[in-house]
Design a protein around this motif. Sequence first.
Motif, PDB file in Angstrom:
ATOM      1  N   SER A  63      -6.436   2.362   4.924  1.00  0.00           N
ATOM      2  CA  SER A  63      -5.052   2.628   5.342  1.00  0.00           C
ATOM      3  C   SER A  63      -4.954   3.995   6.007  1.00  0.00           C
ATOM      4  O   SER A  63      -4.337   4.148   7.070  1.00  0.00           O
ATOM      5  CB  SER A  63      -4.110   2.574   4.133  1.00  0.00           C
ATOM      6  N   TRP A  64      -5.595   4.992   5.396  1.00  0.00           N
ATOM      7  CA  TRP A  64      -5.544   6.333   5.976  1.00  0.00           C
ATOM      8  C   TRP A  64      -6.326   6.417   7.289  1.00  0.00           C
ATOM      9  O   TRP A  64      -5.933   7.125   8.214  1.00  0.00           O
ATOM     10  CB  TRP A  64      -6.061   7.371   4.972  1.00  0.00           C
ATOM     11  N   LYS A  81      -8.978   0.057   0.055  1.00  0.00           N
ATOM     12  CA  LYS A  81      -7.649  -0.211   0.637  1.00  0.00           C
ATOM     13  C   LYS A  81      -6.964   1.098   1.009  1.00  0.00           C
ATOM     14  O   LYS A  81      -6.384   1.231   2.089  1.00  0.00           O
ATOM     15  CB  LYS A  81      -6.783  -0.996  -0.359  1.00  0.00           C
ATOM     16  N   ILE A 136      -4.046   5.029   9.986  1.00  0.00           N
ATOM     17  CA  ILE A 136      -2.951   5.979  10.279  1.00  0.00           C
ATOM     18  C   ILE A 136      -3.477   7.171  11.082  1.00  0.00           C
ATOM     19  O   ILE A 136      -2.898   7.572  12.099  1.00  0.00           O
ATOM     20  CB  ILE A 136      -2.301   6.455   8.964  1.00  0.00           C
TER      21      ILE A 136
END
Length: 258
Positions: free
Chosen positions: A233-234, A229, A237
Motif C-alpha cells: 500500500s505504501w 499488505k 502511494i
Amino acid sequence: MNVFKAGLAIARNAFLRNRIYLLNHLISNAGSFVFGYIFVSIWRAILGDSPEASLMVTYVMVNQAGLWITMFLPYGAFLFQKVRDGTIAFELLRPYGIIYLSFYEVLGHVVYNFLFRYLPIFFLGFLLLGVKLPSPGQIAPYGISILMAFIISFFLNYFIGLWSLRFLSISGAQSLYYFLMNFLSGYMLPAEYYPGILKKIMPLTPFAATNYVPGSIYLGKMTFLEGIKLQLSWIMILLLLALVLTKLTQKRLQIQGG
C-alpha cells in the motif's frame, strides 16, 4: 529490454564504486555492531533472562543489520550529489527518467550493502550475541519484506533528492528524515512498547514499514499477509507521489532554465 539492461548496468556501476572502499566498510561494520550491542545490553538489563529478552536480542540485531538496506541509503538517492556537481542536467535528458535512474543506482549500492554490511553484522550477532536464525518458512517472507522495505526507503530518500533540486540543499529534509526514521521505524523499539495512541499509529506509518514490519515478520509476530499488505500500500502511494512530484519539479526546472 534495453531499458532493463541499462538499469542493470547502472546498478553494476554503483556496486563496483562501493567495492573501492570495501576495507573501510568492513572496519566500520565493527562500529555498527557495537551500536547494536549497546541496545542489546539495554534490553537485557530491562528484561533479564526472560524469553522476551532473547526475542529482543534477535529483533535488535536483525534490524541493526537491516539499517544498511533501509536507512543508510545515499543522501537524496544520489540526486543531491548530482545537483552539486552539475551532472543532474545530463541525467534529466536521459530517456528513462530520474526515478528509474536513481532506483537502479541505489539498488546497486544496496546489493553491495547486503553482501558486505548486512551479512557480516548479522552473523556477528549470531555468533556473539545469540541471534536466532529464522525458521525455513520465515526466510522467504522476511526476504520479500526487506525488499519491500528497501523500495519504501528508496522513495523516502528520493523525495529528499527532489527537495535538493528545488532548494539546492538537503540538510533540513535529511534531518527530518532521520528524526522520523529513528522515532517511528521501530528499529530498536517495537510498537508494543510505544505509549498511548502511538502504539496504534506507529505500525501504520511508512517508516514502520521499513524496520518494524520486516523485524516482526522475522520473529513471527506479524503474518506475512499483514506486513506485505501494508508495505505494498505504501509503495503504491509513494510511487504515485514520486511520479507527480518529479513531473512538477522537472516542469519547474524547464521554466527556470528556459
